[in-house]
Design a protein around this motif. Structure first.
Motif, PDB file in Angstrom:
ATOM      1  N   ASN A   9     143.915  77.681  28.093  1.00 21.20           N
ATOM      2  CA  ASN A   9     143.681  76.643  29.101  1.00 21.20           C
ATOM      3  C   ASN A   9     144.368  77.012  30.413  1.00 21.20           C
ATOM      4  OD1 ASN A   9     143.714  73.553  27.120  1.00 21.20           O
ATOM      5  ND2 ASN A   9     142.452  75.363  26.976  1.00 21.20           N
ATOM      6  N   PRO A  10     143.880  76.492  31.546  1.00 24.35           N
ATOM      7  CA  PRO A  10     144.631  76.640  32.793  1.00 24.35           C
ATOM      8  C   PRO A  10     146.041  76.067  32.621  1.00 24.35           C
ATOM      9  CG  PRO A  10     142.428  75.788  33.225  1.00 24.35           C
ATOM     10  CD  PRO A  10     142.603  75.775  31.738  1.00 24.35           C
ATOM     11  N   ASN A  11     147.014  76.717  33.226  1.00 25.15           N
ATOM     12  CA  ASN A  11     148.423  76.279  33.208  1.00 25.15           C
ATOM     13  C   ASN A  11     149.083  76.392  31.838  1.00 25.15           C
ATOM     14  OD1 ASN A  11     148.278  75.438  35.997  1.00 25.15           O
ATOM     15  ND2 ASN A  11     147.202  73.615  35.292  1.00 25.15           N
ATOM     16  N   SER A  12     148.511  77.208  30.943  1.00 25.67           N
ATOM     17  CA  SER A  12     149.134  77.403  29.629  1.00 25.67           C
ATOM     18  C   SER A  12     150.112  78.576  29.635  1.00 25.67           C
ATOM     19  CB  SER A  12     148.056  77.640  28.563  1.00 25.67           C
ATOM     20  OG  SER A  12     147.318  78.818  28.846  1.00 25.67           O
ATOM     21  N   GLY A  13     150.209  79.282  30.767  1.00 26.74           N
ATOM     22  CA  GLY A  13     151.083  80.453  30.859  1.00 26.74           C
ATOM     23  C   GLY A  13     150.382  81.739  30.495  1.00 26.74           C
ATOM     24  N   LYS A  14     149.048  81.713  30.500  1.00 20.59           N
ATOM     25  CA  LYS A  14     148.264  82.877  30.093  1.00 20.59           C
ATOM     26  C   LYS A  14     148.499  84.075  31.013  1.00 20.59           C
ATOM     27  CE  LYS A  14     143.915  82.475  30.824  1.00 20.59           C
ATOM     28  NZ  LYS A  14     143.758  83.464  31.933  1.00 20.59           N
ATOM     29  N   ASN A  91     151.536  70.578  24.997  1.00 20.85           N
ATOM     30  CA  ASN A  91     150.266  69.852  25.044  1.00 20.85           C
ATOM     31  C   ASN A  91     149.341  70.402  23.973  1.00 20.85           C
ATOM     32  OD1 ASN A  91     148.408  68.001  25.968  1.00 20.85           O
ATOM     33  ND2 ASN A  91     148.577  68.639  28.098  1.00 20.85           N
ATOM     34  N   ILE A  92     149.853  70.497  22.777  1.00 18.64           N
ATOM     35  CA  ILE A  92     149.190  71.236  21.713  1.00 18.64           C
ATOM     36  C   ILE A  92     147.878  70.595  21.279  1.00 18.64           C
ATOM     37  CG2 ILE A  92     150.442  70.083  19.829  1.00 18.64           C
ATOM     38  CD1 ILE A  92     150.653  72.884  18.521  1.00 18.64           C
ATOM     39  N   ASP A  93     147.780  69.269  21.314  1.00 18.87           N
ATOM     40  CA  ASP A  93     146.562  68.579  20.875  1.00 18.87           C
ATOM     41  C   ASP A  93     145.345  69.043  21.674  1.00 18.87           C
ATOM     42  OD1 ASP A  93     149.058  66.907  20.824  1.00 18.87           O
ATOM     43  OD2 ASP A  93     147.848  65.737  19.417  1.00 18.87           O
ATOM     44  N   ARG A  94     145.470  69.005  23.009  1.00 18.66           N
ATOM     45  CA  ARG A  94     144.339  69.388  23.846  1.00 18.66           C
ATOM     46  C   ARG A  94     144.078  70.885  23.786  1.00 18.66           C
ATOM     47  NH1 ARG A  94     144.515  71.611  28.054  1.00 18.66           N
ATOM     48  NH2 ARG A  94     146.558  70.910  28.749  1.00 18.66           N
ATOM     49  N   ASN A  95     145.121  71.680  23.744  1.00 23.07           N
ATOM     50  CA  ASN A  95     144.944  73.139  23.729  1.00 23.07           C
ATOM     51  C   ASN A  95     144.230  73.625  22.478  1.00 23.07           C
ATOM     52  OD1 ASN A  95     147.034  75.027  25.797  1.00 23.07           O
ATOM     53  ND2 ASN A  95     146.893  72.810  25.981  1.00 23.07           N
ATOM     54  N   LEU A  96     144.447  72.958  21.349  1.00 25.80           N
ATOM     55  CA  LEU A  96     143.823  73.403  20.101  1.00 25.80           C
ATOM     56  C   LEU A  96     142.318  73.184  20.076  1.00 25.80           C
ATOM     57  CD1 LEU A  96     146.376  72.380  17.303  1.00 25.80           C
ATOM     58  CD2 LEU A  96     145.906  74.661  18.224  1.00 25.80           C
ATOM     59  N   TYR A  97     141.777  72.404  21.010  1.00 22.38           N
ATOM     60  CA  TYR A  97     140.322  72.239  21.085  1.00 22.38           C
ATOM     61  C   TYR A  97     139.662  73.583  21.381  1.00 22.38           C
ATOM     62  CZ  TYR A  97     135.784  70.170  22.124  1.00 22.38           C
ATOM     63  OH  TYR A  97     134.442  69.851  22.094  1.00 22.38           O
ATOM     64  N   LEU A  98     140.259  74.353  22.300  1.00 22.71           N
ATOM     65  CA  LEU A  98     139.750  75.694  22.593  1.00 22.71           C
ATOM     66  C   LEU A  98     139.938  76.606  21.385  1.00 22.71           C
ATOM     67  CD1 LEU A  98     138.614  77.721  24.675  1.00 22.71           C
ATOM     68  CD2 LEU A  98     140.951  78.144  25.425  1.00 22.71           C
ATOM     69  N   THR A  99     141.031  76.432  20.669  1.00 26.00           N
ATOM     70  CA  THR A  99     141.289  77.231  19.463  1.00 26.00           C
ATOM     71  C   THR A  99     140.190  77.036  18.428  1.00 26.00           C
ATOM     72  OG1 THR A  99     143.665  76.927  19.845  1.00 26.00           O
ATOM     73  CG2 THR A  99     142.995  77.769  17.681  1.00 26.00           C
ATOM     74  N   THR A 100     139.785  75.774  18.208  1.00 22.78           N
ATOM     75  CA  THR A 100     138.726  75.511  17.229  1.00 22.78           C
ATOM     76  C   THR A 100     137.432  76.210  17.621  1.00 22.78           C
ATOM     77  OG1 THR A 100     138.020  73.463  18.342  1.00 22.78           O
ATOM     78  CG2 THR A 100     139.694  73.262  16.638  1.00 22.78           C
ATOM     79  N   GLN A 101     137.147  76.267  18.920  1.00 23.07           N
ATOM     80  CA  GLN A 101     135.921  76.930  19.365  1.00 23.07           C
ATOM     81  C   GLN A 101     135.993  78.440  19.148  1.00 23.07           C
ATOM     82  OE1 GLN A 101     135.638  75.245  23.416  1.00 23.07           O
ATOM     83  NE2 GLN A 101     133.819  74.177  22.682  1.00 23.07           N
ATOM     84  N   ALA A 112     149.498  82.560  20.536  1.00 18.15           N
ATOM     85  CA  ALA A 112     150.797  82.634  21.211  1.00 18.15           C
ATOM     86  C   ALA A 112     151.162  81.212  21.607  1.00 18.15           C
ATOM     87  CB  ALA A 112     150.712  83.543  22.436  1.00 18.15           C
ATOM     88  N   LEU A 113     152.044  80.592  20.845  1.00 20.22           N
ATOM     89  CA  LEU A 113     152.461  79.212  21.119  1.00 20.22           C
ATOM     90  C   LEU A 113     153.512  79.260  22.226  1.00 20.22           C
ATOM     91  CD1 LEU A 113     151.904  76.326  20.176  1.00 20.22           C
ATOM     92  CD2 LEU A 113     153.816  76.562  18.588  1.00 20.22           C
ATOM     93  N   ASN A 114     153.043  79.114  23.447  1.00 20.11           N
ATOM     94  CA  ASN A 114     153.858  79.390  24.626  1.00 20.11           C
ATOM     95  C   ASN A 114     154.618  78.150  25.112  1.00 20.11           C
ATOM     96  OD1 ASN A 114     154.752  81.252  26.546  1.00 20.11           O
ATOM     97  ND2 ASN A 114     153.241  80.591  28.038  1.00 20.11           N
ATOM     98  N   MET A 481     141.993  67.094  35.673  1.00 21.79           N
ATOM     99  CA  MET A 481     142.864  68.224  35.970  1.00 21.79           C
ATOM    100  C   MET A 481     144.255  67.974  35.394  1.00 21.79           C
ATOM    101  SD  MET A 481     144.000  69.699  39.660  1.00 21.79           S
ATOM    102  CE  MET A 481     145.109  71.083  39.786  1.00 21.79           C
ATOM    103  N   GLU A 482     144.816  68.991  34.782  1.00 20.99           N
ATOM    104  CA  GLU A 482     146.169  68.889  34.248  1.00 20.99           C
ATOM    105  C   GLU A 482     147.175  69.297  35.318  1.00 20.99           C
ATOM    106  OE1 GLU A 482     149.036  71.040  30.943  1.00 20.99           O
ATOM    107  OE2 GLU A 482     147.019  71.765  31.309  1.00 20.99           O
ATOM    108  N   LEU A 483     148.214  68.494  35.457  1.00 18.55           N
ATOM    109  CA  LEU A 483     149.296  68.846  36.377  1.00 18.55           C
ATOM    110  C   LEU A 483     150.386  69.552  35.581  1.00 18.55           C
ATOM    111  CD1 LEU A 483     149.607  65.621  38.566  1.00 18.55           C
ATOM    112  CD2 LEU A 483     148.328  67.714  39.043  1.00 18.55           C
ATOM    113  N   PRO A 484     150.618  70.831  35.858  1.00 18.79           N
ATOM    114  CA  PRO A 484     151.641  71.558  35.102  1.00 18.79           C
ATOM    115  C   PRO A 484     153.024  71.046  35.451  1.00 18.79           C
ATOM    116  CG  PRO A 484     150.895  72.877  36.959  1.00 18.79           C
ATOM    117  CD  PRO A 484     150.015  71.663  36.920  1.00 18.79           C
ATOM    118  N   PRO A 485     154.002  71.234  34.579  1.00 24.42           N
ATOM    119  CA  PRO A 485     155.375  70.824  34.912  1.00 24.42           C
ATOM    120  C   PRO A 485     155.927  71.684  36.047  1.00 24.42           C
ATOM    121  CG  PRO A 485     155.335  72.089  32.869  1.00 24.42           C
ATOM    122  CD  PRO A 485     153.907  71.824  33.231  1.00 24.42           C
TER     123      PRO A 485
END
Length: 661
Positions: A9-14, A91-101, A112-114, A481-485
């Protein structure tokens, strides 16, 4: 050699993880056939070489934006050996949606649980073992910003390559699974680039790209039609099934505090993103950035590069004369190359300082807030805050600014965003602003620069409103849009971002600008026998032909006209050509002094307005053609900003003259 794809996801530290993995062994380019930017790097681990591909940040792998298509096509068609799915631990709940896909696609996934440090600060307790077992893939805790967990992550990548891909274990419910299985059997009789079960799933979900892919499969179409006739919304059923799957995993693996922790980010955002203070603070921050740009870039660093260019010019002149070089070569090197390209390079310190501060704002997470703050204003003109992100990117260069509109799902929003982006003051226009500010407004440089940038935004919003009411009627899409910390900026990240933009500017000065200056220098000394840089030269005659058009705007001299003409090739060429032609006619007088004699403060302002708004450079026009797949819109982009710039500059000069300026 193995290939690793980074997805997240955007702002996940990728991108931070990408930099941690590859260091300096990376390069930036475009995907074949599209202008979505990609980063590719390399690394060595335990004797093996790995190519690392940083895919565009995306929340899902649908087909609603080009970023999503690029990411999913690479995962399936590119067949990377491993996909590292970067998941934000906070924000693991929302991020795992991409994981399922990704699991649905049959990708060989390592998670990578960042940002585990931030999760710890929020008192979020995650059982890595439970999470890994539930998902059926390796999960590695990381803190990419501090390079923690990198070696363990690479070890799991090695293990995953040895183990190979694993089939998805996601269960959607008996009824839905039965429909997916039946459609898979129908699709299986044909050869497709994607896995059959995944095609069946996406077809039931209503994916537009997959619907086009199987449009000629009559049996598949009949089956989908029969299901659609049952009155069920399969897309919502599939989405619900994914979230049910995710919720079960999260409940078993993640523990959060009963009372939500109020973070430092939350406290800061109460002020910086408030309706009352958000916009004034944004304006104040940008004003301070421009003031610091002048204080540090001009007063502190500016003199060094200018002195170097001056010494280089004198040294080259003496060397060429001592070698009995022909007069034309001395003229070209001193008045063409040094006077032209050198007049652009002297502004590198200011550009470097500006990009440095913008990189800091980006790295802290504040620029995402700027889009959020501007959302209400963007809504008023028929757009939304996400459009402002592409506008911010346009401050660096309009080409990637236009390319970034690919993240907009709504075609209407995207077309408007493309057409208004060139009003954002790119880095190439900065030398033009700076030389005129130095000539006429040296004591108020930061304020003048701030006004120019603000005017560009205002005109963009005005045209956005006009386009939304005329050429592109309809409703804008929703803004999510997600606002990163907020984070402390990393020196390596800030310096890397600054250097990439400055180096790109220097390369353009050494290639495109040099080519333009060389061509126009030839025109300035021909035909043989005329006085170089005079009105009788070919260049002077071209300028005289164009000049009457700009008389109402207050700068109807041939030098200014020719420089604007050259600016259509590349905006940096405006200053380069002014440096060349005035170096010739003023016998070595500094460019600023020559400009002071050719312009008045009012005509200088008019020229700056024209520079801000008129036809963008050729690279932008070419990008518009590629993004819209239409010469019509490319021609429109070439013509309408010119007319708009001319009208605004004429109004500025004529009204200013009436008021006595």
């Amino acid at each position: 050699m193995y290939t690793i794809a980074l997805v997240g996801n955007p702002n996940s530290g990728k991108t931070t993880l990408f930099n941690a993995l590859t260091g300096s062994n990376q390069h930036v380019g475009n995907w074949p056939g599209v202008t979505v930017e990609k980063k590719v790097g390399s690394l060595k681990h335990k004797g093996a070489i790995y190519n690392v591909v940083d895919l565009p940040g995306t929340y899902s792998l649908g087909a609603y934006s080009d970023d999503e298509l690029v990411a999913r096509d690479f995962v399936v068609k590119g067949q990377p050996d491993v996909v590292i799915n970067v998941v934000d631990a906070t924000n693991i709940d929302r991020n795992l949606y991409l994981t399922t896909q990704l699991l649905e696609m049959g990708a060989n996934v390592v998670i990578a649980l960042n940002m585990m440090d931030e999760a710890s600060m929020k008192q979020i307790d995650i059982s890595i073992e439970n999470l890994s077992r539930s998902l059926g893939v390796p999960v590695v805790p990381t803190v990419a910003a501090r390079k923690k967990g990198i070696n363990q992550l690479l070890d799991e990548v090695v293990n995953a390559i040895s183990a190979g891909r694993k089939p998805s274990d996601i269960v959607y419910g008996e009824e839905l699974d039965e429909k997916i299985m039946k459609l898979t059997e129908i699709i299986n009789v044909r050869e497709y680039q994607y896995p059959s079960r995944w095609i069946a799933l996406k077809a039931l979900e209503g994916d537009p790209e997959i619907k086009r892919l199987i449009a000629d499969n009559k049996k598949a179409q009949e089956f989908i039609s029969s299901i659609s006739g049952e009155g069920t919304d399969l897309e919502l059923d599939i989405i619900d099934s994914r979230y049910n799957y995710i919720n079960k995993i999260v409940r078993a693996s993640v523990k959060r505090p009963e009372n939500e922790i109020v973070t430092t980010t939350d406290k800061i955002d109460k002020v910086l993103t408030s309706r009352l203070f958000g916009l004034p603070i944004f304006g104040l921050i940008m004003y301070i950035v421009f003031q610091l740009t002048f204080v540090i870039g001009s007063d502190f660093l500016g003199g060094y590069v200018e002195s170097f260019v001056g010494m280089a010019g004198k040294g080259l002149s003496s060397l060429l004369i001592s070698m009995n070089s022909p007069e034309w070569l001395v003229s070209f090197v001193i008045e063409g190359f040094i006077g032209g390209v050198g007049s652009v390079l002297v502004f590198v310190p200011l550009i470097m300082v500006l990009y440095f501060f913008l990189a800091i704002l980006e790295d802290t997470g504040y620029m995402a807030r700027a889009a959020y703050i501007m959302d209400s204003i963007m809504r008023a003109v028929g757009l939304h805050g996400k459009t402002f992100i592409s506008m911010i990117i346009g401050f660096g260069c309009n080409v990637p600014g236009i390319m970034s509109t690919r993240t907009l799902e709504n075609k209407r929003d995207r077309m408007i965003a493309i057409l208004i982006n060139p009003f954002m003051s790119c880095g190439a226009r900065l030398p033009i602003y700076l030389v005129f500010i130095a000539a006429f407004f040296p004591n108020n440089g930061g304020l003048v620069l701030f006004i120019i940038y603000a005017l560009g935004i205002a005109v963009a919003l005005l045209m956005g409103k006009i386009f939304s009411k005329t050429l592109f009627k309809g409703e804008s899409s929703h803004f999510i849009m997600e606002l990163p910390p907020y984070r402390l900026p990393q020196a390596s990240s800030v310096l890397r971002d600054m250097w990439e933009k400055v180096w790109d500017f220097i390369k353009r000065a050494g290639t495109v600008i040099f080519a333009v200056v060389s061509f126009l220098w030839i025109l300035s000394v021909l035909p043989v026998g005329v006085e170089p840089y005079s009105q009788e030269s070919i260049l002077g005659r071209i300028g005289q032909f164009i000049a009457p058009l700009f008389v109402p705007a207050g700068f109807g001299n041939w030098q200014a006209s020719v420089s604007l003409f050259a600016g259509i090739a590349a905006k940096e060429a405006v200053v380069a050509i002014l440096g060349m032609v005035y170096a010739g006619v003023s016998e070595g007088t500094e460019l600023i002094t020559a400009i002071q004699s050719a312009f008045t403060p009012l005509s200088a302002v008019s020229f700056l307005v024209m520079t801000l708004l008129y036809t963008p450079c050729a690279a932008v026009i070419a990008t518009v053609k590629k993004e819209t797949n239409s010469w019509k819109w490319a021609a429109f982009m070439a013509v309408y900003p010119f007319i708009l710039g001319w009208v605004f500059s004429v109004v500025v000069y004529q009204v200013g003259s009436i008021l006595g300026y």
